[in-house]
Scaffold this motif. Sequence first.
Motif: not given
Length: 224
Positions: A103-108
């Motif tokens: 999910y960090d890919g989406i967040m950043y």
Amino acid sequence: MNLLLLAIAPVLSIIFYIYFQDKHEKEPKKLLIVSFLLGAVVSIIMVFGLYFFTGHFIPLTDKFSIWQQFIQAFIVVALAEEFSKYIIVKYYAQTKIAFNEPYDGIMYAVMVSMGFACTENIMYVIGGGYEIAILRAFTAVPAHAVFGILMGYFMGKAKFSKHRIMFNLTGLLLAVLFHGAYDFFLFINFIPGISIGAFISLIIGIILSKKAIKAHQDISHFKS
């Protein structure tokens, strides 16, 4: 001041929405802020540089040419803007230890995209007024978020895959395709009614974005 607030408000709304969808392990606020600022400043500078290059070698000589508008939408605008965001996510965010779940890919990617969208929106709104502010709050700003989510979904997969290059480039390609389609239908508005295609592409992108968010929420390493 009111115009500035109207330009920033939709950006902040999307950021908070995406942030609170990160249900299992929140990202360090410092990294999120830096990602936003890099999108707001560095990606804008990169885009203007690319615009200068492509504008010289791929000039728009006939605004009623569907083919030239296709090239402008997908290559001159979409590729330049999404590539500038991609570079920041790949070489800044994706290298961080805190980038520790898909999910960090989406967040950043959304933070970088919203940084870009914030600067762009301020420029458009200050010049266009309240009507432009309201219109873009429901179109261009959410569109940039969608492009970021679709890119970030695959860049999140890439971080934890042996096929990192393939997933990273897939994310870039998907963002360019949706961005290009959105712009293309707007650029050829000399064809009556064709602009509806931009809104259709945006709706499809929103549907896919919701699925992407849910998919990464479900496979979080921190899900109890």
